[in-house]
Scaffold this motif. Structure first.
Motif, short mmCIF file in Angstrom:
data_model
loop_
_atom_site.label_atom_id
_atom_site.label_comp_id
_atom_site.label_asym_id
_atom_site.label_seq_id
_atom_site.Cartn_x
_atom_site.Cartn_y
_atom_site.Cartn_z
N THR A 240 0.85 -1.19 0.00
CA THR A 240 0.00 0.00 0.00
C THR A 240 0.89 1.25 0.00
O THR A 240 2.08 1.18 0.33
N PRO A 241 0.33 2.41 -0.35
CA PRO A 241 1.14 3.63 -0.27
C PRO A 241 1.73 3.86 1.12
O PRO A 241 2.88 4.28 1.26
N ARG A 244 4.69 1.41 1.63
CA ARG A 244 5.88 1.82 0.87
C ARG A 244 6.53 3.05 1.50
O ARG A 244 7.76 3.13 1.60
#
Length: 384
Positions: A240-241, A244
């Motif tokens: 997922t953002p 990361r």
């Protein structure tokens, strides 16, 4: 006696705590009674692990359902057809969802099949809206709550769910997770000296998991025990953002600090968790919140003391001062103080570790959980 076919649904293909617990349940089922089948929305370590165990598993991509303007559903309509066709073909008798997103898809299919629908609730907040609670009340035959806290919050929100919510803590395989006094493989692999204090954190990269808190605590621990090594086990499992970004932030902090660069070891995703735990002196869990905290009971089963935040599941799985220590979230000073106390006292580590294993053997074994789970399945199928 022909085994009954159980279909498990999961949106996530990675191996987070919830997926690890589900994998353990599935692989421990009595195949003479129940035959597991799994559908997952994406590939990953969870899928790979089940395939390696011989469990039939399919990847059917589907969008996570959401509701425009609060009422207009957005779904992958073709998934209903595929799910129903698969369930008919495999003669599925019961559907068990590991998240609320799959409940939305499974509910009409279960009704068409006249199959009981079970949902494992990892957090009461997933049904915080009234219509979600009504949906669950209407379609789910049994809700499994891994902690008393989740059970209480669900029934406080909807008293009519009281008869449908079953408290069933996650369990650990106490043969696979057991004390191994001479487990040095992980230390040798990562070139960690046998006499260096090893503080381990088992967590995917996610902002709520508290990697930054451990890095904030590390200088205080290194001041007291300069040879300490910090083993960070896990990766951005769900890509997922947030995952990361968290991974990039933690790597950047370590690379920018010479002292941390020498002390921190990034292990990435690992399957040999029991070996890593047995090579460790302490497990830390500095999360902002844990709905259960599977890593904590895995460490306790191995006789390793745990320092964990006191929010969520650890409040029920651990006993402060007996199986480890509970600390406030986002408190690096408290984390460092408790870790230092354990590193300074081998007898204390041994005592708390032994108490932790005894607690797991009494309350959190996989064998007892699966026994209760199978009894529940049999009751629901008999009443269907």
């Amino acid at each position: 006696m022909t085994p009954q076919n159980i279909l498990y649904l999961s949106t996530l293909g990675g191996l987070g705590g919830g997926e690890s617990a589900l994998r353990a349940d599935i692989t421990a089922l009595d195949r003479a009674q129940f035959s597991p089948h799994v559908i997952c929305a994406e590939p990953g370590a969870f899928v790979d692990a089940l395939r390696a165990s011989g469990v039939p598993i399919e990847i059917f991509p589907f969008a996570l359902p959401y509701f425009k303007y609060g009422f207009l559903p957005v779904l992958t309509l073709s998934f209903f057809r595929r799910l129903y066709a698969y369930a008919c073909r495999q003669r599925i008798a019961l559907i068990h969802c590991n998240d609320l997103e799959t409940v939305y898809y499974a509910a009409p299919v279960a009704r068409w099949l006249r199959a009981p629908l079970v949902w494992t609730c990892h957090g009461w907040w997933s049904v915080e809206r009234g219509w979600k609670m009504t949906f669950v009340e209407k379609f789910v035959a049994r809700i499994l709550a891994p902690t008393q806290s989740i059970q209480q919050r669900l029934t406080d929100a909807n008293a009519r769910l009281r008869a449908r919510v079953t408290l069933l803590p996650f369990g650990v395989d106490t043969l696979a997770f057991a004390p191994q006094p001479h487990a040095e493989g992980a230390r040798a692999e990562f070139q960690i000296a046998s006499d260096a204090p090893l503080v381990t954190m088992l967590a995917r990269f996610q902002s709520v998991k508290g990697h930054a808190v451990l890095l904030d605590a590390a200088p205080r621990i290194l001041d007291a025990f300069p040879q300490t090594r910090f083993l960070l086990v896990g990766d951005a499992e769900f890509n997922t953002p947030d995952a990361r970004a968290t991974r990039a932030e933690i790597y950047a902090r370590v690379n920018a600090d010479e002292r941390l660069r020498r002390a921190v070891v990034f292990a990435g995703f690992r399957r040999d968790i029991a070996d890593i735990l047995n090579a460790s002196a302490v497990l830390v869990c500095p999360s902002d919140f844990e709905s259960f905290g599977v890593a904590n009971i895995e460490a306790m089963a191995c006789g390793i003391p745990v320092v964990s935040t006191n929010v969520g599941g650890p409040m029920e799985t651990m006993v402060d001062g007996e199986t480890g220590f509970l600390i406030p979230p986002r408190d690096p000073a408290a984390l460092a103080a408790r870790v230092n106390a354990l590193l300074a006292d081998a007898a204390l580590r041994q005592r708390l570790g032994a108490n932790g294993r005894a607690r797991v053997l009494k309350h959190f074994t996989l064998a007892e959980r699966v026994k209760q789970l199978q009894t529940l399945y049999a009751q629901l199928l008999a009443a269907a």
